[in-house]
Motif scaffolding. Structure first.
Motif, mmCIF file in Angstrom:
data_model
loop_
_atom_site.group_PDB
_atom_site.id
_atom_site.type_symbol
_atom_site.label_atom_id
_atom_site.label_comp_id
_atom_site.label_asym_id
_atom_site.label_seq_id
_atom_site.Cartn_x
_atom_site.Cartn_y
_atom_site.Cartn_z
ATOM 1 N N SER A 83 -4.685 9.251 -8.477
ATOM 2 C CA SER A 83 -4.872 7.994 -9.382
ATOM 3 C C SER A 83 -3.624 7.519 -9.584
ATOM 4 O O SER A 83 -2.798 7.437 -10.637
ATOM 5 C CB SER A 83 -5.675 8.106 -10.758
ATOM 6 O OG SER A 83 -6.963 8.661 -10.460
ATOM 7 N N LYS B 118 -4.958 2.795 -9.146
ATOM 8 C CA LYS B 118 -6.128 2.908 -8.283
ATOM 9 C C LYS B 118 -6.413 4.203 -8.595
ATOM 10 O O LYS B 118 -5.856 5.307 -8.212
ATOM 11 C CB LYS B 118 -5.437 2.771 -6.843
ATOM 12 C CG LYS B 118 -4.571 1.388 -6.551
ATOM 13 C CD LYS B 118 -5.814 0.283 -6.819
ATOM 14 C CE LYS B 118 -5.142 -1.183 -6.517
ATOM 15 N NZ LYS B 118 -6.034 -2.183 -6.564
ATOM 16 N N ARG B 119 -7.742 4.410 -8.668
ATOM 17 C CA ARG B 119 -8.545 5.560 -9.182
ATOM 18 C C ARG B 119 -9.051 6.446 -7.717
ATOM 19 O O ARG B 119 -9.693 5.889 -6.521
ATOM 20 C CB ARG B 119 -9.949 5.279 -9.869
ATOM 21 C CG ARG B 119 -9.395 4.722 -11.244
ATOM 22 C CD ARG B 119 -8.700 5.453 -11.981
ATOM 23 N NE ARG B 119 -8.506 4.819 -13.508
ATOM 24 C CZ ARG B 119 -7.553 5.414 -14.230
ATOM 25 N NH1 ARG B 119 -7.083 6.666 -14.209
ATOM 26 N NH2 ARG B 119 -7.480 4.716 -15.462
ATOM 27 N N LYS B 120 -8.743 7.826 -7.902
ATOM 28 C CA LYS B 120 -9.060 8.890 -6.878
ATOM 29 C C LYS B 120 -8.974 8.318 -5.297
ATOM 30 O O LYS B 120 -9.781 8.219 -4.563
ATOM 31 C CB LYS B 120 -10.777 9.001 -7.232
ATOM 32 C CG LYS B 120 -11.376 9.426 -8.526
ATOM 33 C CD LYS B 120 -12.492 9.591 -8.613
ATOM 34 C CE LYS B 120 -12.850 10.157 -10.107
ATOM 35 N NZ LYS B 120 -14.447 10.679 -10.105
ATOM 36 N N THR B 121 -7.616 8.087 -5.159
ATOM 37 C CA THR B 121 -7.121 8.000 -3.597
ATOM 38 C C THR B 121 -5.895 8.378 -3.657
ATOM 39 O O THR B 121 -4.989 7.958 -4.339
ATOM 40 C CB THR B 121 -7.672 6.448 -3.499
ATOM 41 O OG1 THR B 121 -7.063 6.098 -2.062
ATOM 42 C CG2 THR B 121 -6.726 5.712 -4.341
ATOM 43 N N SER B 122 -5.536 8.905 -2.392
ATOM 44 C CA SER B 122 -4.290 9.266 -2.056
ATOM 45 C C SER B 122 -3.572 8.138 -1.025
ATOM 46 O O SER B 122 -2.526 8.287 -0.636
ATOM 47 C CB SER B 122 -4.081 10.734 -1.187
ATOM 48 O OG SER B 122 -4.850 11.727 -2.217
ATOM 49 N N ASN B 123 -4.616 7.214 -0.667
ATOM 50 C CA ASN B 123 -4.109 6.052 0.192
ATOM 51 C C ASN B 123 -4.367 4.744 -0.546
ATOM 52 O O ASN B 123 -5.314 3.922 0.001
ATOM 53 C CB ASN B 123 -4.811 6.090 1.563
ATOM 54 C CG ASN B 123 -4.359 7.430 2.093
ATOM 55 O OD1 ASN B 123 -3.059 7.866 2.286
ATOM 56 N ND2 ASN B 123 -5.405 8.410 2.424
ATOM 57 N N PRO B 124 -3.588 4.387 -1.700
ATOM 58 C CA PRO B 124 -4.237 3.135 -2.208
ATOM 59 C C PRO B 124 -3.590 1.835 -1.675
ATOM 60 O O PRO B 124 -2.696 2.021 -0.787
ATOM 61 C CB PRO B 124 -3.420 3.549 -3.590
ATOM 62 C CG PRO B 124 -2.213 4.435 -3.353
ATOM 63 C CD PRO B 124 -2.426 5.046 -2.105
ATOM 64 N N GLN B 125 -4.641 0.773 -1.856
ATOM 65 C CA GLN B 125 -4.144 -0.206 -1.147
ATOM 66 C C GLN B 125 -3.935 -1.299 -2.299
ATOM 67 O O GLN B 125 -4.861 -1.656 -3.172
ATOM 68 C CB GLN B 125 -5.543 -0.982 -0.365
ATOM 69 C CG GLN B 125 -5.298 -2.201 0.519
ATOM 70 C CD GLN B 125 -4.359 -1.964 1.689
ATOM 71 O OE1 GLN B 125 -4.293 -0.857 2.184
ATOM 72 N NE2 GLN B 125 -3.540 -3.107 2.121
ATOM 73 N N LYS C 278 0.683 -1.161 0.035
ATOM 74 C CA LYS C 278 -0.114 -0.122 -0.103
ATOM 75 C C LYS C 278 1.127 1.065 0.005
ATOM 76 O O LYS C 278 2.040 1.162 0.257
ATOM 77 C CB LYS C 278 -0.849 0.123 1.235
ATOM 78 C CG LYS C 278 -0.103 -0.006 2.465
ATOM 79 C CD LYS C 278 -0.984 0.015 3.782
ATOM 80 C CE LYS C 278 -0.302 -0.012 5.066
ATOM 81 N NZ LYS C 278 -1.291 0.016 6.331
ATOM 82 N N THR D 26 -7.814 15.142 -6.981
ATOM 83 C CA THR D 26 -7.558 13.580 -6.882
ATOM 84 C C THR D 26 -6.656 13.195 -7.226
ATOM 85 O O THR D 26 -5.790 13.709 -8.003
ATOM 86 C CB THR D 26 -8.792 13.080 -7.831
ATOM 87 O OG1 THR D 26 -8.751 13.701 -9.064
ATOM 88 C CG2 THR D 26 -10.065 13.740 -7.429
ATOM 89 N N GLN E 231 0.524 5.645 1.321
ATOM 90 C CA GLN E 231 -0.218 6.490 2.156
ATOM 91 C C GLN E 231 0.107 8.200 1.905
ATOM 92 O O GLN E 231 1.478 8.042 1.889
ATOM 93 C CB GLN E 231 -0.372 6.060 3.699
ATOM 94 C CG GLN E 231 -1.407 4.789 3.892
ATOM 95 C CD GLN E 231 -1.542 4.750 5.373
ATOM 96 O OE1 GLN E 231 -1.365 5.592 6.247
ATOM 97 N NE2 GLN E 231 -2.174 3.747 5.909
#
Length: 422
Positions: free
Chosen positions: A183, A203-210, A171, A181, A173
């Motif tokens: 990605s 990973k779309r539209k997240t600043s903390n991708p998993q 991940k 946004t 963070q």
């Protein structure tokens, strides 16, 4: 005359017999007397009554075991006193008796005093304290330094028999996207090969991708410890253009790959240097001085843009760190060699003993050296940092900043200068 002698002998024998009878009678009387003095506590004694009353009044998780005349060992002619009822009696081979360790629930008078004075509270002495078994708080997901570009979690495992490097992308963070946004996607390189890479899903539209993705690199066991994992994190905009958010460089050392076990690691993203390399390449390292321990620390991080002599077969590059005083050699240490890369990564730390009074005349020389098959080593460039006596410009500024910030690591890039041959 003969009659008188016979009377004397008869009287003597009679006296001896009488003495023996008296001794035997005395022994019998002494045995009976000792038997009457043996301690034996009857069930109705005041001590047993008081012990029974006290055990009946107190409610607790543990109570002393009652021992009466009926459960005594057959070879012991007495009952164990109340003060010793917390022990078990074990027979020995010699016929004697000894006591075993204390019961798991001791008598109330042997427990430490508590404010409440109850037996139930006293028996909590042996209970488990959950505070002692708490794991230290993991602050890797909460403590982000100022100006942090993001943090990446990954795992590394090397299979010796199959010669496979297993990399798990876990991940990220706190990614700093150029727009509202984010990605993100990640490209994985195994340096020095910068042409081939593996890529994660976007990973779309997240600043903390998993991510939770796994990748495999085929690399021999002889060269794996000289390789460097590179993670490049990108933001994919609407036009599908990739904008670099930061990168992580992770050298594969013996400590990391030991034991054929999976290791989870996290690193903060670093910005890619946008400055073009100098003519002979650049070297990045950290300096720190601990005035309390009189210790000078050098952390050799990486180099870039090296001018290698590639026509000499297999090439490896290392950095030689030398401590000088009045231009005289004091001590020298070397990094491990990295095979055939113009951008080698080291991340190795060296310490030198240097008194504070010697810093005005001391200097550090960092020399990048190339090794080739069947040929002697060749120096690719050198950087000298130290006081005003030896240096100027960025090298002097780096030294002065180190002295002004004791016990802190000061990191900078320096251009390599070609060493003139004598």
């Amino acid at each position: 005359m003969a009659e008188q002698l016979a009377l004397v002998i008869g009287g003597t024998i009679g006296g001896l017999l009488l003495l023996l009878l008296l001794i035997g009678a005395s022994c019998c009387l002494w045995r009976r007397f000792c038997a009457t003095l043996t301690y034996e506590e009857l069930p109705g004694t005041p001590a047993m009554a008081s012990a029974a009353a006290s055990s009946g009044q107190q409610d607790g998780p543990c109570q002393p075991h009652a021992r009466t005349q009926l459960n005594r060992p057959p070879d012991v002619p007495f009952v164990v006193p109340p003060s010793l009822q917390g022990r078990d009696w074990v027979p020995l081979h010699s016929g004697e008796w000894t006591h075993a360790p204390w019961d798991s629930c001791p008598a109330s008078e042997l427990l430490p005093h508590t404010p409440s004075g109850g037996l139930g509270d006293a028996c909590m002495v042996g209970a488990i304290n959950p505070e002692l078994y708490k794991f230290p708080e993991d602050k890797s997901e909460t403590d982000f330094p100022a100006g942090c570009l993001g943090r990446l979690w990954f795992s590394v495992e090397y299979e010796q028999e199959a010669e496979r490097l297993l990399v798990g992308l876990i991940k990220a963070q706190h990614l700093q996207a150029p727009s509202e946004t984010c990605s993100p996607l990640v490209k994985l390189y195994l340096l020095p090969d910068e042409r081939r890479f593996l890529q994660s899903k976007t990973k779309r539209k997240t600043s903390n991708p998993q991510f939770d993705e796994h990748f495999i690199f085929q690399v021999s066991s002889k060269t794996v410890t000289q390789r460097v994992l590179k993670f490049s994190v990108y933001h994919v905009d609407r036009q599908r253009k990739h904008q670099l958010l930061g990168q992580v460089l992770f050298p594969l050392k013996n400590e990391t790959l030991a034991g054929d076990c999976r290791r989870v690691i996290w690193r903060d993203l670093e910005a890619e240097s946008l400055e073009p390399p100098s003519e002979f390449g650049d070297l990045q390292f950290c300096l720190s001085y601990n005035d309390y321990l009189s210790r000078l620390t050098v952390v050799v991080l990486r180099a870039k843009g090296l001018q290698l002599q590639e026509d000499r077969g297999i090439v490896s590059v290392f950095v030689k760190v030398s401590l000088m005083n009045h231009n005289k050699f004091v001590k020298c240490k070397k990094t491990s060699a990295v095979l055939g890369s113009i951008n080698p990564v080291y991340n190795e730390t060296f310490s030198f003993k240097a008194d504070a009074t010697e810093l005005d005349t001391a200097s550090l020389s960092l020399t990048v050296v190339q090794n080739a098959e069947g040929d002697k080593s060749q120096q690719l460039g050198r950087v000298v940092v130290g006081p005003y006596m030896y240096t100027r410009g960025r090298e002097l500024e780096h030294w002065d900043e180190m002295l002004s910030k004791p016990k802190e690591l000061v990191k900078r890039w320096h251009a390599l200068c070609r060493i003139t041959e004598p």
